[in-house]
Write a protein that holds these residues in place. Structure first.
Motif, PDB file in Angstrom:
ATOM      1  N   TYR A  74      -9.207  -5.635  -7.248  1.00 30.56           N
ATOM      2  CA  TYR A  74      -7.834  -5.949  -6.877  1.00 30.56           C
ATOM      3  C   TYR A  74      -7.616  -5.706  -5.387  1.00 30.56           C
ATOM      4  O   TYR A  74      -8.319  -4.937  -4.762  1.00 30.56           O
ATOM      5  CB  TYR A  74      -6.842  -5.077  -7.668  1.00 30.56           C
ATOM      6  CG  TYR A  74      -6.924  -5.290  -9.154  1.00 30.56           C
ATOM      7  CD1 TYR A  74      -6.402  -6.440  -9.745  1.00 30.56           C
ATOM      8  CD2 TYR A  74      -7.530  -4.340  -9.970  1.00 30.56           C
ATOM      9  CE1 TYR A  74      -6.485  -6.636 -11.109  1.00 30.56           C
ATOM     10  CE2 TYR A  74      -7.611  -4.529 -11.336  1.00 30.56           C
ATOM     11  CZ  TYR A  74      -7.087  -5.679 -11.901  1.00 30.56           C
ATOM     12  OH  TYR A  74      -7.179  -5.873 -13.249  1.00 30.56           O
ATOM     13  N   ARG A  75      -6.589  -6.352  -4.860  1.00 37.76           N
ATOM     14  CA  ARG A  75      -6.165  -6.097  -3.486  1.00 37.76           C
ATOM     15  C   ARG A  75      -5.087  -5.019  -3.527  1.00 37.76           C
ATOM     16  O   ARG A  75      -4.120  -5.139  -4.279  1.00 37.76           O
ATOM     17  CB  ARG A  75      -5.600  -7.377  -2.867  1.00 37.76           C
ATOM     18  CG  ARG A  75      -6.645  -8.406  -2.567  1.00 37.76           C
ATOM     19  CD  ARG A  75      -5.994  -9.673  -1.997  1.00 37.76           C
ATOM     20  NE  ARG A  75      -6.967 -10.630  -1.585  1.00 37.76           N
ATOM     21  CZ  ARG A  75      -7.585 -11.492  -2.393  1.00 37.76           C
ATOM     22  NH1 ARG A  75      -7.300 -11.492  -3.675  1.00 37.76           N
ATOM     23  NH2 ARG A  75      -8.472 -12.336  -1.925  1.00 37.76           N
ATOM     24  N   TRP A  76      -5.262  -3.991  -2.711  1.00 35.06           N
ATOM     25  CA  TRP A  76      -4.333  -2.872  -2.650  1.00 35.06           C
ATOM     26  C   TRP A  76      -3.731  -2.825  -1.258  1.00 35.06           C
ATOM     27  O   TRP A  76      -4.433  -2.588  -0.285  1.00 35.06           O
ATOM     28  CB  TRP A  76      -5.053  -1.567  -2.976  1.00 35.06           C
ATOM     29  CG  TRP A  76      -5.616  -1.567  -4.367  1.00 35.06           C
ATOM     30  CD1 TRP A  76      -6.880  -1.907  -4.736  1.00 35.06           C
ATOM     31  CD2 TRP A  76      -4.927  -1.250  -5.565  1.00 35.06           C
ATOM     32  NE1 TRP A  76      -7.022  -1.806  -6.095  1.00 35.06           N
ATOM     33  CE2 TRP A  76      -5.831  -1.400  -6.636  1.00 35.06           C
ATOM     34  CE3 TRP A  76      -3.623  -0.837  -5.847  1.00 35.06           C
ATOM     35  CZ2 TRP A  76      -5.477  -1.162  -7.959  1.00 35.06           C
ATOM     36  CZ3 TRP A  76      -3.277  -0.591  -7.164  1.00 35.06           C
ATOM     37  CH2 TRP A  76      -4.197  -0.749  -8.203  1.00 35.06           C
ATOM     38  N   LEU A  77      -2.440  -3.048  -1.160  1.00 32.73           N
ATOM     39  CA  LEU A  77      -1.739  -3.116   0.115  1.00 32.73           C
ATOM     40  C   LEU A  77      -1.008  -1.811   0.381  1.00 32.73           C
ATOM     41  O   LEU A  77      -0.272  -1.319  -0.476  1.00 32.73           O
ATOM     42  CB  LEU A  77      -0.729  -4.270   0.102  1.00 32.73           C
ATOM     43  CG  LEU A  77       0.105  -4.474   1.367  1.00 32.73           C
ATOM     44  CD1 LEU A  77      -0.782  -4.874   2.540  1.00 32.73           C
ATOM     45  CD2 LEU A  77       1.170  -5.535   1.129  1.00 32.73           C
ATOM     46  N   VAL A 132      -9.940  -3.395  -0.727  1.00 35.64           N
ATOM     47  CA  VAL A 132     -10.433  -3.958  -1.978  1.00 35.64           C
ATOM     48  C   VAL A 132     -11.671  -3.157  -2.359  1.00 35.64           C
ATOM     49  O   VAL A 132     -12.572  -2.971  -1.544  1.00 35.64           O
ATOM     50  CB  VAL A 132     -10.800  -5.456  -1.828  1.00 35.64           C
ATOM     51  CG1 VAL A 132     -11.453  -5.981  -3.091  1.00 35.64           C
ATOM     52  CG2 VAL A 132      -9.575  -6.282  -1.478  1.00 35.64           C
ATOM     53  N   TYR A 186     -12.068  -2.883   3.900  1.00 33.87           N
ATOM     54  CA  TYR A 186     -10.760  -2.609   4.488  1.00 33.87           C
ATOM     55  C   TYR A 186     -10.285  -3.840   5.245  1.00 33.87           C
ATOM     56  O   TYR A 186     -11.073  -4.518   5.910  1.00 33.87           O
ATOM     57  CB  TYR A 186     -10.837  -1.407   5.434  1.00 33.87           C
ATOM     58  CG  TYR A 186     -11.122  -0.127   4.694  1.00 33.87           C
ATOM     59  CD1 TYR A 186     -10.081   0.640   4.192  1.00 33.87           C
ATOM     60  CD2 TYR A 186     -12.419   0.301   4.467  1.00 33.87           C
ATOM     61  CE1 TYR A 186     -10.333   1.810   3.500  1.00 33.87           C
ATOM     62  CE2 TYR A 186     -12.685   1.469   3.770  1.00 33.87           C
ATOM     63  CZ  TYR A 186     -11.636   2.216   3.283  1.00 33.87           C
ATOM     64  OH  TYR A 186     -11.885   3.360   2.589  1.00 33.87           O
ATOM     65  N   TYR A 187      -8.987  -4.106   5.157  1.00 31.54           N
ATOM     66  CA  TYR A 187      -8.387  -5.290   5.765  1.00 31.54           C
ATOM     67  C   TYR A 187      -7.292  -4.899   6.739  1.00 31.54           C
ATOM     68  O   TYR A 187      -6.564  -3.933   6.511  1.00 31.54           O
ATOM     69  CB  TYR A 187      -7.750  -6.171   4.681  1.00 31.54           C
ATOM     70  CG  TYR A 187      -8.759  -6.914   3.848  1.00 31.54           C
ATOM     71  CD1 TYR A 187      -9.035  -8.249   4.096  1.00 31.54           C
ATOM     72  CD2 TYR A 187      -9.445  -6.277   2.824  1.00 31.54           C
ATOM     73  CE1 TYR A 187      -9.964  -8.930   3.323  1.00 31.54           C
ATOM     74  CE2 TYR A 187     -10.376  -6.951   2.062  1.00 31.54           C
ATOM     75  CZ  TYR A 187     -10.634  -8.281   2.316  1.00 31.54           C
ATOM     76  OH  TYR A 187     -11.553  -8.948   1.571  1.00 31.54           O
ATOM     77  N   ASP A 192      -4.822 -10.057   6.675  1.00 32.74           N
ATOM     78  CA  ASP A 192      -5.670 -10.692   5.666  1.00 32.74           C
ATOM     79  C   ASP A 192      -7.111 -10.874   6.153  1.00 32.74           C
ATOM     80  O   ASP A 192      -7.881 -11.626   5.581  1.00 32.74           O
ATOM     81  CB  ASP A 192      -5.074 -12.031   5.226  1.00 32.74           C
ATOM     82  CG  ASP A 192      -4.888 -13.010   6.377  1.00 32.74           C
ATOM     83  OD1 ASP A 192      -4.922 -12.571   7.539  1.00 32.74           O
ATOM     84  OD2 ASP A 192      -4.700 -14.204   6.119  1.00 32.74           O
ATOM     85  N   TYR A 242      -0.323   2.757  -2.137  1.00 32.82           N
ATOM     86  CA  TYR A 242      -0.850   1.393  -2.138  1.00 32.82           C
ATOM     87  C   TYR A 242      -0.406   0.697  -3.417  1.00 32.82           C
ATOM     88  O   TYR A 242      -0.418   1.302  -4.478  1.00 32.82           O
ATOM     89  CB  TYR A 242      -2.383   1.404  -2.100  1.00 32.82           C
ATOM     90  CG  TYR A 242      -2.971   1.861  -0.797  1.00 32.82           C
ATOM     91  CD1 TYR A 242      -3.462   0.948   0.120  1.00 32.82           C
ATOM     92  CD2 TYR A 242      -3.046   3.215  -0.483  1.00 32.82           C
ATOM     93  CE1 TYR A 242      -4.010   1.370   1.315  1.00 32.82           C
ATOM     94  CE2 TYR A 242      -3.593   3.648   0.711  1.00 32.82           C
ATOM     95  CZ  TYR A 242      -4.075   2.715   1.606  1.00 32.82           C
ATOM     96  OH  TYR A 242      -4.617   3.144   2.787  1.00 32.82           O
ATOM     97  N   LYS A 266      -0.783  -2.927  -5.868  1.00 31.90           N
ATOM     98  CA  LYS A 266      -1.613  -4.078  -6.197  1.00 31.90           C
ATOM     99  C   LYS A 266      -0.848  -5.335  -5.792  1.00 31.90           C
ATOM    100  O   LYS A 266       0.328  -5.490  -6.140  1.00 31.90           O
ATOM    101  CB  LYS A 266      -1.882  -4.091  -7.700  1.00 31.90           C
ATOM    102  CG  LYS A 266      -2.922  -5.075  -8.143  1.00 31.90           C
ATOM    103  CD  LYS A 266      -3.066  -5.140  -9.655  1.00 31.90           C
ATOM    104  CE  LYS A 266      -3.450  -3.840 -10.285  1.00 31.90           C
ATOM    105  NZ  LYS A 266      -3.639  -3.951 -11.754  1.00 31.90           N
ATOM    106  N   LYS A 279      -2.203 -11.198  -2.647  1.00 35.04           N
ATOM    107  CA  LYS A 279      -2.869 -11.479  -1.369  1.00 35.04           C
ATOM    108  C   LYS A 279      -2.282 -10.577  -0.299  1.00 35.04           C
ATOM    109  O   LYS A 279      -1.176 -10.061  -0.429  1.00 35.04           O
ATOM    110  CB  LYS A 279      -2.727 -12.950  -0.983  1.00 35.04           C
ATOM    111  CG  LYS A 279      -1.307 -13.417  -0.814  1.00 35.04           C
ATOM    112  CD  LYS A 279      -1.244 -14.888  -0.515  1.00 35.04           C
ATOM    113  CE  LYS A 279       0.214 -15.313  -0.354  1.00 35.04           C
ATOM    114  NZ  LYS A 279       0.345 -16.690   0.002  1.00 35.04           N
ATOM    115  N   PHE A 280      -3.061 -10.386   0.767  1.00 33.06           N
ATOM    116  CA  PHE A 280      -2.591  -9.572   1.881  1.00 33.06           C
ATOM    117  C   PHE A 280      -1.716 -10.406   2.794  1.00 33.06           C
ATOM    118  O   PHE A 280      -1.813 -11.639   2.831  1.00 33.06           O
ATOM    119  CB  PHE A 280      -3.777  -9.014   2.677  1.00 33.06           C
ATOM    120  CG  PHE A 280      -4.562  -7.972   1.924  1.00 33.06           C
ATOM    121  CD1 PHE A 280      -3.947  -6.865   1.375  1.00 33.06           C
ATOM    122  CD2 PHE A 280      -5.928  -8.103   1.760  1.00 33.06           C
ATOM    123  CE1 PHE A 280      -4.659  -5.902   0.680  1.00 33.06           C
ATOM    124  CE2 PHE A 280      -6.657  -7.154   1.072  1.00 33.06           C
ATOM    125  CZ  PHE A 280      -6.014  -6.056   0.536  1.00 33.06           C
TER     126      PHE A 280
END
Length: 181
Positions: free
Chosen positions: A53-56, A67, A93-94, A97, A156, A158, A161-162
């Motif tokens: 998953y993407r975690w923002l 991620v 790490y992002y 995006d 963070y 879920k 998208k970032f």
């Protein structure tokens, strides 16, 4: 009416974030050479909840996230190897995006009660001490020494998208900036 709902919603969010940040955390004395195998149950439950998953990050300073992906440790369970007792995940790490760093991270029981520690396989300074708060949120400290500083607790969520950078359209290519001849 919309303004009243907005004010009530904002105050609920502020109250809940204050309550979470005021929570006391305890430090537990653990063997500094502990392995993932010793605490495999809690570690695997958290890694499974995080992976794929993407975690923002949810603070105003965070413009990205992370991620986690599973990493097969072929030495797992072999006590005669350095990584034999390690559950390992790959963290990407992002910033907005765009991926900016990729690291293999070893998971083990954190010294902060209720958290799992992820530390960089190649650099132990890279750390995240994580606990799940529901199925779509995790909280983390970037060091075990921060457990008593509630303002250092990061949250963070879920996301699908970032966020894209607000400045992407303003960036010049290397050719346009004169950096490429």
């Amino acid at each position: 009416m919309d303004k009243i709902i907005s004010v009530v919603f904002a105050s609920l969010i502020a109250t809940s974030s204050f309550a979470a940040s005021a929570e006391p955390f305890e430090r537990v004395d653990l063997d500094k050479d502990r392995t993932s195998v010793q605490y495999a149950g809690p570690i695997k439950s958290i890694t499974k909840a995080l992976e794929g998953y993407r975690w923002l990050g949810q603070s105003k300073d965070m413009n990205g996230g992370v991620v986690f992906e599973p990493h097969v440790n072929n030495s797992f369970g072999k006590n005669d190897t350095e990584t034999g007792g390690a559950i390992i995940v790959k963290a990407t790490y992002y910033l907005h995006d765009e991926p900016v760093k990729e690291a293999l991270m070893v998971a083990r029981q954190s010294e902060i009660s209720g958290f799992v520690e992820f530390y960089g396989y190649e650099s132990r300074e890279l750390q995240l001490h994580i606990r799940m708060v529901g199925s779509d949120t995790f909280q983390a400290f970037s060091s075990a020494d921060q457990y008593n500083k509630s303002e250092k607790l990061m949250t963070y969520k879920k996301v699908e998208k970032f966020n894209k950078s607000n400045y992407r359209d303003q960036l010049e290519s290397a050719h346009e900036s004169g950096g490429f001849f």
